[in-house]
Design a protein around this motif. Sequence first.
Motif, PDB file in Angstrom:
ATOM      1  N   UNK A  58     -13.639 -32.888   4.510  1.00  0.00           N
ATOM      2  CA  UNK A  58     -12.280 -32.867   6.155  1.00  0.00           C
ATOM      3  C   UNK A  58     -12.923 -34.245   5.657  1.00  0.00           C
ATOM      4  N   UNK A  59     -14.104 -35.356   4.942  1.00  0.00           N
ATOM      5  CA  UNK A  59     -14.311 -37.048   4.968  1.00  0.00           C
ATOM      6  C   UNK A  59     -13.502 -37.028   3.912  1.00  0.00           C
ATOM      7  N   UNK A  60     -12.996 -37.020   2.867  1.00  0.00           N
ATOM      8  CA  UNK A  60     -12.598 -37.265   1.334  1.00  0.00           C
ATOM      9  C   UNK A  60     -10.867 -37.297   2.212  1.00  0.00           C
ATOM     10  N   UNK A  61     -10.592 -35.968   2.634  1.00  0.00           N
ATOM     11  CA  UNK A  61      -8.989 -35.683   2.761  1.00  0.00           C
ATOM     12  C   UNK A  61      -9.192 -36.781   4.274  1.00  0.00           C
ATOM     13  N   UNK A  62      -9.696 -36.692   5.575  1.00  0.00           N
ATOM     14  CA  UNK A  62      -9.433 -37.943   6.213  1.00  0.00           C
ATOM     15  C   UNK A  62      -8.843 -39.379   5.366  1.00  0.00           C
ATOM     16  N   UNK A  63     -10.103 -39.646   5.083  1.00  0.00           N
ATOM     17  CA  UNK A  63     -10.122 -40.746   4.115  1.00  0.00           C
ATOM     18  C   UNK A  63      -9.170 -41.318   3.657  1.00  0.00           C
ATOM     19  N   UNK A  64      -8.790 -40.430   2.225  1.00  0.00           N
ATOM     20  CA  UNK A  64      -8.025 -40.423   1.618  1.00  0.00           C
ATOM     21  C   UNK A  64      -5.827 -40.193   2.600  1.00  0.00           C
ATOM     22  N   UNK A  65      -6.352 -39.696   3.750  1.00  0.00           N
ATOM     23  CA  UNK A  65      -4.709 -39.668   4.288  1.00  0.00           C
ATOM     24  C   UNK A  65      -4.961 -40.756   5.449  1.00  0.00           C
ATOM     25  N   UNK A  66      -5.947 -41.044   5.553  1.00  0.00           N
ATOM     26  CA  UNK A  66      -5.843 -42.484   6.386  1.00  0.00           C
ATOM     27  C   UNK A  66      -5.255 -43.321   5.805  1.00  0.00           C
ATOM     28  N   UNK A  67      -6.426 -43.702   4.279  1.00  0.00           N
ATOM     29  CA  UNK A  67      -5.501 -44.740   2.948  1.00  0.00           C
ATOM     30  C   UNK A  67      -4.085 -45.116   3.054  1.00  0.00           C
ATOM     31  N   UNK A  68      -3.797 -43.583   2.602  1.00  0.00           N
ATOM     32  CA  UNK A  68      -2.607 -43.266   1.930  1.00  0.00           C
ATOM     33  C   UNK A  68      -1.468 -43.746   3.015  1.00  0.00           C
ATOM     34  N   UNK A 186     -11.609 -46.999   3.776  1.00  0.00           N
ATOM     35  CA  UNK A 186     -11.895 -46.107   4.696  1.00  0.00           C
ATOM     36  C   UNK A 186     -12.212 -45.194   4.730  1.00  0.00           C
ATOM     37  N   UNK A 187     -13.431 -44.584   3.742  1.00  0.00           N
ATOM     38  CA  UNK A 187     -14.162 -43.501   3.962  1.00  0.00           C
ATOM     39  C   UNK A 187     -15.070 -44.412   4.837  1.00  0.00           C
ATOM     40  N   UNK A 188     -15.472 -45.490   5.483  1.00  0.00           N
ATOM     41  CA  UNK A 188     -16.682 -45.420   6.451  1.00  0.00           C
ATOM     42  C   UNK A 188     -15.590 -45.156   7.911  1.00  0.00           C
ATOM     43  N   UNK A 191     -16.254 -42.099   8.520  1.00  0.00           N
ATOM     44  CA  UNK A 191     -17.636 -42.040   8.907  1.00  0.00           C
ATOM     45  C   UNK A 191     -17.964 -42.113  10.401  1.00  0.00           C
ATOM     46  N   UNK A 192     -17.743 -43.607  10.307  1.00  0.00           N
ATOM     47  CA  UNK A 192     -17.848 -43.913  11.829  1.00  0.00           C
ATOM     48  C   UNK A 192     -16.890 -42.752  13.707  1.00  0.00           C
ATOM     49  N   UNK A 193     -16.261 -42.675  12.514  1.00  0.00           N
ATOM     50  CA  UNK A 193     -15.412 -41.373  14.082  1.00  0.00           C
ATOM     51  C   UNK A 193     -15.859 -40.446  14.044  1.00  0.00           C
ATOM     52  N   UNK A 194     -16.419 -40.019  12.798  1.00  0.00           N
ATOM     53  CA  UNK A 194     -16.325 -38.599  13.290  1.00  0.00           C
ATOM     54  C   UNK A 194     -18.410 -39.072  13.966  1.00  0.00           C
ATOM     55  N   UNK A 201     -17.903 -32.700   9.813  1.00  0.00           N
ATOM     56  CA  UNK A 201     -17.637 -34.193   7.986  1.00  0.00           C
ATOM     57  C   UNK A 201     -18.948 -34.913   8.281  1.00  0.00           C
ATOM     58  N   UNK A 202     -19.079 -36.033   6.869  1.00  0.00           N
ATOM     59  CA  UNK A 202     -20.191 -36.104   6.635  1.00  0.00           C
ATOM     60  C   UNK A 202     -20.885 -37.196   8.386  1.00  0.00           C
ATOM     61  N   UNK A 203     -20.049 -37.404   8.963  1.00  0.00           N
ATOM     62  CA  UNK A 203     -20.108 -38.307  10.174  1.00  0.00           C
ATOM     63  C   UNK A 203     -21.453 -37.674  10.814  1.00  0.00           C
ATOM     64  N   UNK A 204     -20.296 -36.476  11.174  1.00  0.00           N
ATOM     65  CA  UNK A 204     -21.507 -34.998  12.304  1.00  0.00           C
ATOM     66  C   UNK A 204     -22.804 -35.259  11.755  1.00  0.00           C
ATOM     67  N   UNK A 205     -22.842 -34.572  10.360  1.00  0.00           N
ATOM     68  CA  UNK A 205     -23.592 -34.328   9.544  1.00  0.00           C
ATOM     69  C   UNK A 205     -24.726 -35.254  10.441  1.00  0.00           C
TER      70      UNK A 205
END
Length: 248
Positions: A58-68, A186-188, A191-194, A201-205
């Motif tokens: 989910x972290x990667x998916x949100x990063x790519x989607x938000x980036x696009x 975008x990844x950062x 992560x901060x949002x999660x 996602x990784x932020x929750x983890x």
Amino acid sequence: MSAVRAAVVRYWILPVLLFVWWAVVAVNDFNQIVMPYPQDVFAAIVRDRDAYVTALLPTLGLSLGGLAAGLLAGGTCAVLVWSSRLVAGVLTPMALLLNSVPVVAMIPVLARVLGYGQLTVFVVTAIICFLPAFVFVGARLATPPASLGDVYTVLGANKAVRLTRLLLPHALPGLLVALRVSAPTAVLAVLLGQYLMGAVGLGKMFSSSITYSQNQQAWGVAVVATVVSTTLFFAARAVADRAVARLT
């Protein structure tokens, strides 16, 4: 042999950083709760790889989607600013205002409106990636090649023809620069949002690891996030370099 030499020249900093990490723990005799050895962190990543993969998706998916979404919105707004002074007077201050608000302050406000979920993380990521595209594309649109601009003027090209035939191809390298700049950011942002909202996602983890003092897992999340962010940067750079090579 040349490939090995090139890899050593390009990536020598990685083993140096790992050695410094190991040396800091060894010299200071840190407890594992304070700072674990790198080999223990990597072993924990391998041991719990399923959990890391589940959190990464989910972290990667949100990063790519938000980036696009951010790049598309930034490029579109740059075109709108170029097309109208009235629109420029509205969008430019708004873009600067969005960029001046810290992400930490932006997330709680948007969460009250959009909810404490993935949508808010996506919107925040898109906003973070918006400004580079807006600035770089706008700068290219404002400075077309002088010689080609004169040709289009002599031929009597209207505004639409000038935009589609001259300015948009000229602005594409600016969008590619924005892609390269925004990809790791975008990844950062995700992560901060999660982390702040307790989403998946990784932020929750990472948040859970800190809460329950699972230090190896917390460092493992940091390592995975760094690898993903760096990989996205190099992938974006490769795409940009290939596209620029085809354009020139």
